[in-house]
Design an enzyme around this catalytic site. Structure first.
Site, PDB file in Angstrom:
ATOM      1  N   GLU A  76       0.791  -1.225   0.000  1.00  0.00           N
ATOM      2  CA  GLU A  76       0.000   0.000   0.000  1.00  0.00           C
ATOM      3  C   GLU A  76       0.826   1.279   0.000  1.00  0.00           C
ATOM      4  O   GLU A  76       0.911   1.996   1.015  1.00  0.00           O
ATOM      5  CB  GLU A  76      -0.961   0.001   1.190  1.00  0.00           C
ATOM      6  N   GLU A 112      -5.936  -8.253   0.036  1.00  0.00           N
ATOM      7  CA  GLU A 112      -6.544  -8.059   1.355  1.00  0.00           C
ATOM      8  C   GLU A 112      -8.007  -7.690   1.175  1.00  0.00           C
ATOM      9  O   GLU A 112      -8.343  -6.891   0.297  1.00  0.00           O
ATOM     10  CB  GLU A 112      -5.894  -6.907   2.153  1.00  0.00           C
TER      11      GLU A 112
HETATM   12  C1  GBH Z   1      -4.928  -2.473   5.498  1.00  0.00           C
HETATM   13  O1  GBH Z   1      -4.937  -1.257   4.816  1.00  0.00           O
HETATM   14  C2  GBH Z   1      -3.542  -2.746   6.016  1.00  0.00           C
HETATM   15  O2  GBH Z   1      -2.737  -3.290   4.992  1.00  0.00           O
HETATM   16  C3  GBH Z   1      -3.524  -3.631   7.226  1.00  0.00           C
HETATM   17  O3  GBH Z   1      -2.259  -3.582   7.809  1.00  0.00           O
HETATM   18  C4  GBH Z   1      -4.603  -3.221   8.208  1.00  0.00           C
HETATM   19  O4  GBH Z   1      -4.609  -4.044   9.336  1.00  0.00           O
HETATM   20  C5  GBH Z   1      -5.937  -3.279   7.490  1.00  0.00           C
HETATM   21  O5  GBH Z   1      -5.913  -2.348   6.463  1.00  0.00           O
HETATM   22  C6  GBH Z   1      -7.117  -2.918   8.362  1.00  0.00           C
HETATM   23  O6  GBH Z   1      -7.077  -1.585   8.743  1.00  0.00           O
HETATM   24  O7  GBH Z   1      -8.674   6.687   6.213  1.00  0.00           O
HETATM   25  O8  GBH Z   1      -9.087   7.442   8.443  1.00  0.00           O
HETATM   26  O9  GBH Z   1     -10.348   5.594   7.566  1.00  0.00           O
HETATM   27  C7  GBH Z   1      -6.173  -0.895   4.278  1.00  0.00           C
HETATM   28  C8  GBH Z   1      -6.219   0.532   3.836  1.00  0.00           C
HETATM   29  C9  GBH Z   1      -6.307   2.765   4.345  1.00  0.00           C
HETATM   30  C10 GBH Z   1      -7.041   1.288   6.001  1.00  0.00           C
HETATM   31  C11 GBH Z   1      -6.229   3.867   5.343  1.00  0.00           C
HETATM   32  C12 GBH Z   1      -6.932   2.407   7.043  1.00  0.00           C
HETATM   33  C13 GBH Z   1      -6.806   4.791   7.380  1.00  0.00           C
HETATM   34  C14 GBH Z   1      -7.867   5.203   8.262  1.00  0.00           C
HETATM   35  N1  GBH Z   1      -6.107   1.475   4.924  1.00  0.00           N
HETATM   36  N2  GBH Z   1      -7.120   3.705   6.448  1.00  0.00           N
HETATM   37  S1  GBH Z   1      -9.060   6.323   7.558  1.00  0.00           S
END
Ligand code: GBH
Length: 440
Positions: free
Chosen positions: A167, A351
């Protein structure tokens, strides 16, 4: 579950994903300090200032955890490797114990007939490199290439697939513009540099692995559908800009050698010199493309500084993360990737999953909402395949409840419940449902 293997192409891979810092226990085995340890130690960044010191203690329990992967009937395991576990200072001296760990982990997968799918960087940058500017410093690409070489010389011969970076948007924007992840910056100049350097590092690692004769190399991108909050030109522009920052910058950089102009309008003054010259390195040919998909965002314009947009609450049902459940976005992205960016290149969902409270009741977790979430998204994978997208596999996030970054241990994404006091593992209803779907 509402599917069996027969509903998917014969060679379709089912897997689960995890990441090193979220499960291993970073205090074990001689790993060096990372910027996530530093970030978590600064009050206000992480719920209860929790960190990955112990996490799920996967470092000592990986054999039993892989038994769970095997027993579910899964084909593949997507794991990540900790740079600071292999090179405690980020460069130079190798921690043999760290290399030995990934060697044993790899063999333990192969012994069980599980395909090892590695991601080399899932967010824990060694602190000494962060101190030198981290992703803001162009040299990060070379440090990362050197780490890739050290690690892959040891385990590269046994990988089923490898992606350099999990990511890139999170590494760059979430961490340097929004300040939600380490290093917690809110700085547009740092952001522009990280947005570019993360892709140079990706390309450099691919180049190194090609040099070692490795195959089945790809990239893993997170994407979120951006829906305008209303039917105005301003809202449509804001959603288009969000799509550019979040989705098209990275896919465009890697697969087309170009960044979207709508994003450059804001970032170009802050880009490093001669950035256009780096696309040769960035656009290394990839053998597959991975998509991490969870949700969509409803986007509204604001009067603030560029990019002058904000996420607003949407009308759809939400998960325990407050993320809207929008399964259609998954088929939309798979189709969009194939038609606009990747063509015949195999696609994987690397994922997909949801957080839920998941209380342990009478020795079990009845996570029916997670079963429905997985079902609805797998139906969208089938829809994309039927429409011609070359989707070759699906990895659920995650095997275990784990360290959910800034949200500490309170958000549970696992198919398997973890008691963070006793570290006992309890497969949830979703785990059993998936096992039945894959093995019946
Ligand atoms: C995944 O990212 C990660 O690869 C993983 O490590 C994590 O555990 C999983 O998500 C679950 O969170 O924008 O304020 O809502 C997924 C994409 C994008 C998720 C950014 C969290 C930030 C919080 N991520 N987002 S917000």
């Amino acid at each position: 579950m509402q599917f069996t293997r027969k509903d998917f192409p014969e060679d379709f891979l089912f897997g689960v994903a995890t990441s090193s810092y979220q499960i291993e226990g970073h205090a074990f085995g001689g790993a060096g300090r990372t910027h996530w340890d530093d970030f978590a130690a600064t009050p206000g960044n992480v719920v209860r200032a929790e960190n990955g010191d112990r996490a799920c203690d996967h470092y000592h329990r990986f054999e039993a955890d892989l038994d769970l992967v095997k027993a579910a009937g899964l084909d593949a395991y997507r794991f990540s490797t900790s740079w600071a576990r292999v090179l405690p200072e980020g460069r130079g001296a190798v921690n043999q114990e760290g290399l030995d760990f990934y060697d044993r982990l790899t063999d333990a997968m192969l012994e069980r007939g599980i395909k090892p799918c590695a991601t080399l960087y899932h967010w824990e940058l060694p602190s000494p490199l962060a101190d030198l500017g981290g992703w803001r410093n162009r040299d990060v690409a070379h440090w990362f290439g050197d780490f890739t070489e050290v690690l892959m010389k040891r385990i590269g011969d046994r990988m089923y697939s490898v992606a350099p970076i999990n990511e890139p948007w999170c590494v760059a924007w979430l961490s340097h513009f929004m300040g939600f992840h380490a290093p917690g910056l809110r700085d547009i100049r740092a952001t522009a540099r990280a947005m570019h350097h993360v892709l140079i590092a990706h390309g450099r690692a691919i180049e190194v692995m090609r040099g070692l004769g490795m195959q089945n190399l790809g990239g893993v991108f997170n994407m979120e559908w951006a829906t305008p909050a209303n039917d105005t030109d301003d809202a449509r522009h804001a959603a288009e800009l969000y799509d550019g920052i979040y989705n098209r910058w990275f896919a465009g950089g890697v697969f087309k050698g170009e960044y979207p102009q709508i994003v450059l309008d804001g970032l170009e003054p802050h880009m490093p010199a001669n950035w256009q010259d780096d696309f040769g390195l960035i656009t290394q040919k990839l053998d597959w493309c991975g998509l991490n998909y969870y949700t969509r965002k409803v986007i509204a314009p604001t009067k603030g500084a560029w990019p002058s947009l904000e996420e607003v609450e949407g009308p759809l049902p939400k998960t325990f993360m407050d993320w809207e459940i929008y399964p259609q976005g998954l088929s939309q992205f798979l189709t969009r990737l194939a038609t606009e960016y990747t063509g015949d290149t195999p696609l994987y969902v690397t994922e997909n999953g949801m957080a839920a409270p998941d209380p342990l009741v009478d020795g079990g977790v009845d996570d029916q909402d997670r079963i429905a979430y997985l079902d609805d998204h797998l139906a969208e994978v089938r829809r994309a395949i039927a429409g011609g997208a070359p989707v070759k596999g699906y990895f659920a996030w995650s095997l275990l409840d784990n360290y959910e970054w800034s949200l500490g241990y309170e958000k549970r994404f696992g198919l398997v419940h973890v008691d963070f006091d006793t570290l006992e593992r309890t497969p949830k209803a979703s785990y059993h449902a998936l096992m039945r779907a894959l093995t019946e």
